[in-house]
Design an enzyme around this catalytic site. Structure first.
Site, PDB file in Angstrom:
ATOM      1  N   GLU A   1       0.817  -1.203   0.000  1.00 11.33           N
ATOM      2  CA  GLU A   1       0.000   0.000   0.000  1.00 11.33           C
ATOM      3  C   GLU A   1       0.859   1.266   0.000  1.00 11.33           C
ATOM      4  OE1 GLU A   1      -3.065  -0.077   2.869  1.00 11.33           O
ATOM      5  OE2 GLU A   1      -4.192   1.486   1.818  1.00 11.33           O
ATOM      6  N   ASP A   2       1.940   1.238   0.754  1.00 14.69           N
ATOM      7  CA  ASP A   2       2.668   2.482   0.988  1.00 14.69           C
ATOM      8  C   ASP A   2       3.998   2.608   0.240  1.00 14.69           C
ATOM      9  OD1 ASP A   2       0.646   3.029   2.727  1.00 14.69           O
ATOM     10  OD2 ASP A   2       1.744   2.447   4.523  1.00 14.69           O
TER      11      ASP A   2
END
Ligand code: MN
Length: 711
Positions: free
Chosen positions: A76-77
């Site tokens: 996600e990051d």
């Protein structure tokens, strides 16, 4: 590098060198990927995944889960994708990280958790590997531990979500220690003042309590030693949220809740559990009705123990749990400890097998895409003996079947009390009529002359007497409804003959009753309402005998410009049992509808386009129907959604639906191939306009290709 070396040391206690190395490699990759990112606490971001992995190591989970914990935020990051994880750590790990990422996206999307139940169903439905949920819970646990760093509104939202969603999931997975910590942290973040008061009081009275518990512990220890029973006797600290919940549920003041002491006795074998139980019951008097045998019949999450409550010194209640060390391990870490750690020298214990079966059931049920939460509710086995004993206000004792409610109680006292019961008080406090009664309670029934049995009671009563009486009443109700419908149908049919019931002369015109061998008009109406007799034919028959005198009325109506043929039966959806909405097409307000009479079932309503419409003939009389102008209830309707087949798509769509404050009755995947996923939902809407809004919203969801309402 202290934290990561600690973690590796801890992992080494149950994993081999190669596995620990893989965890360390995951750490290096994560540290690199998250480099430069910070937590709200100001710490480097990598501290978070390391702590998540540490929680998972604490649960003694397998290497894949620990690595997934270490990498759970990279997709996600950071720029690291699923392929890279699969290449470096295997497809299993990649699948887990992907699953956790999808869960997090749902979380971000449904900021407003109004429908906790739908939300929980959804999260479980999208977890095809229970390890995904375990990693997610570890993630949430660490986020809760560091929640102070967040601004108030986010803190409150996350805390509420933790209490409503994640703590219940943790307990379903048997993760007691995780559940307790999530609850205490959630409670502290949501109600800091209440938390402080309880915590302060716990601390203040800890000294006294410790002393009292110590005395009891010593007495029990001495007794067990005298009888030659080997056991460890431990005091049990209450967790703060459970104190709060008990205060609310039982409406007790804080001191009274704190006055209950907890003792836990750990022994070596099942046999020893029962022997120790006998011994403590001998030492202190047990409180009647409080003994529970979760060993003979474990809870659905695998939990086993004997529970009993004793009258301690000075009459103080003491809650005692007796279990073997193996049961203790399951109680604290549930499924995690026994199933997921696959080591070579397989621990083929009973608990291990049970936990494995349990997980297989979970996975099986997820495959059928049904309703996981409900499923777990269903596997809950009855744990108690079959009867409860309760007091009437006069002190009389009634024996009822287990699960009996105040309604069962009322019918057990007297049929009239049951038929007119309106409210109940249990031990002097107002209680819902559906509350299951427990042994030792005093039950009082409030009756009212206007009160009538409620059809929904049939769903929760357990005694034969209550059931028979409610059925009898419903039958009568059914007949009343049939009479009413029959009257309306006949009136409508008469209007086609330019007559109406009101205009029909009284007296001899009803000689058809004799012809039909019926005693009165109501019997005729009931027959018509139930579809046993065609309204049209009866109307024609009545018209023949009424023909001449009514000729003028016909002219009068025509002159008024009213076309009497066109008065439909209005459907509001609240007609009760004699009007049935077709389950095949599920008509909703706004749909063109047609009705027909089905023998014995009354009026059945379908959409105009329903494929299941019967041929109208002598057996099925077509009825002109339309929706009533004001329809207030919600109607179930089936929809099909076709979308690109991505993991988590079901949840994304369910979340979009929930966002509209629409109830989801059922969710399922109809068909799935590599490219497409066809999902079926049954949702509740007020009518076509409402449904159109839902469609519009769903079309805006990326990946959605087509939404249809099956004809
Ligand atoms: Mn995280």
């Amino acid at each position: 590098m202290a934290p990561i070396s600690d973690l590796c040391d801890q992992a080494r206690t149950y994993l081999d060198r190669r596995q620990v190395e893989a965890i360390y490699r995951a750490y290096l990759l994560g540290a690199e990927a998250h480099r430069g990112q910070q937590r709200a606490t100001g710490d480097p971001y990598i501290t978070h995944p390391v702590e998540v992995a540490r929680v998972l190591v604490g649960m003694r989970l397998d290497t894949e889960s620990v690595i997934a914990g270490m990498l759970h935020d990279v997709m996600e990051d950071t720029s690291i994708g699923k392929e890279r994880i699969a290449r470096d750590f295997g497809k299993d790990v990649a699948h887990l990280v992907d699953g956790v990422t999808k869960l997090s996206q749902i979380e971000a999307a449904s900021r407003d958790v109004v429908q906790a139940e739908n939300y929980r169903k959804m999260l479980l439905a999208m977890t095809d590997d229970v390890r995904v949920m375990l990693v997610k819970l570890a993630d949430r646990l660490h986020n809760m531990r560091t929640i102070d760093a967040l601004p108030t509104d986010r803190r409150r939202r996350i805390a509420r979500e933790t209490l409503e969603i994640y703590a219940p999931i943790a307990i379903r997975l048997g993760l007691n220690h995780v559940k307790e910590e999530l609850e205490d942290l959630g409670f502290r973040a949501l109600y800091p003042n209440r938390y402080r008061v309880i915590q302060g009081e716990l601390r203040r009275t800890r000294g006294n309590r410790k002393r009292a518990v110590k005395n009891v512990q010593t007495a029990i220890r001495r007794r067990l030693r005298q009888e030659g029973l080997a056991a460890r006797v431990l005091g049990r600290e209450k967790h703060i949220y459970s104190v709060y919940r008990k205060m609310r549920a039982k409406r007790l003041p804080l001191e009274q809740v704190l006055d209950v002491y907890g003792i836990r006795i750990l022994v070596d074998s099942v046999d020893m559990c029962y022997r120790v139980l006998g011994s403590v019951h001998n030492l202190y008097k047990p409180r009647p009705g409080r003994f529970k045998d979760y060993i003979a019949i474990p809870k659905a999450n695998g939990y086993q123990s004997l529970h009993t409550v004793l009258f301690g010194p000075r009459g103080l209640p003491i809650e005692v749990q007796i279990r073997s060390s193996e049961m203790h391990e399951i109680a604290e870490s549930g499924i995690a400890a026994h199933v997921l750690y696959k080591d070579g020298n397989a621990r083929n214990s009973v608990a291990h097998r049970r936990a494995r079966t349990w997980m297989q059931e979970i996975l099986e049920m997820q495959k059928t895409a049904g309703d996981p939460v409900e499923f777990i509710e269903h596997v809950k086995v009855d744990l108690f003996p079959d009867t409860v004993f309760v007091f009437t206000p006069a002190g009389e004792i009634l024996e009822l079947a287990r699960g009996a409610t105040p309604v069962d109680f009322a019918y057990a006292v007297h049929t009239d009390i049951g038929n007119t019961c309106e409210a109940a008080r249990i031990d002097g406090r107002p209680a819902s009529l559906r509350t299951p009664l427990a042994t030792g309670q005093t039950v009082e029934i409030v009756t009212s002359r206007r009160a009538r049995p409620d059809p929904t009671w049939i769903n929760f009563v357990v005694t034969g007497k209550a059931r028979a009486n409610i059925r009898g009443y419903l039958k009568k109700l059914h007949r009343d409804e049939a009479i009413d419908l029959g009257r309306r149908l006949l009136d409508q049919a008469l209007r086609r003959e330019d007559l109406s019931l009101r205009k029909l002369p009284k007296g001899r015109r009803w000689d058809i009753l004799e012809e039909f061998r019926l005693d009165n008009r109501d019997e005729l109406f009931a027959d018509i309402g139930l579809g046993k007799r065609a309204a049209g034919l009866v109307a024609k028959r009545l018209a023949v005998s009424a023909r001449d005198p009514e000729a003028t009325a016909k002219d009068a109506n025509r002159a008024n410009g009213r076309d009497m043929d066109e008065v439909p039966i209005f459907i509001a959806g609240t007609e009760g049992m004699v009007v049935n909405l077709g389950k095949c097409c599920r008509p909703i307000p706004g749909d063109r509808i047609v009705g027909y009479l089905s023998s014995g079932r009354g009026l059945v309503v379908h959409t105009g386009s329903c494929g299941n419409l019967p041929d109208l003939d002598s057996k099925h009389e077509g009825i002109d129907v339309d929706w009533a102008p004001e329809v207030e209830r919600q109607f179930p309707v089936d929809i099909r959604v076709e979308a690109e087949n991505r993991k988590g798509i079901l949840a994304t769509i369910a979340s979009a639906i929930s966002g509209l404050d629409v109830n989801i009755d059922a969710v399922g995947i109809v068909d799935r191939d590599g490219v497409n996923s066809q999902m079926a939902f049954t949702i509740e809407v007020s009518g076509r306009t409402h449904l159109a809004q839902v469609f519009r919203r769903l079309r805006a969801v990326p990946l959605v290709r087509r939404i249809t309402r099956p004809a």
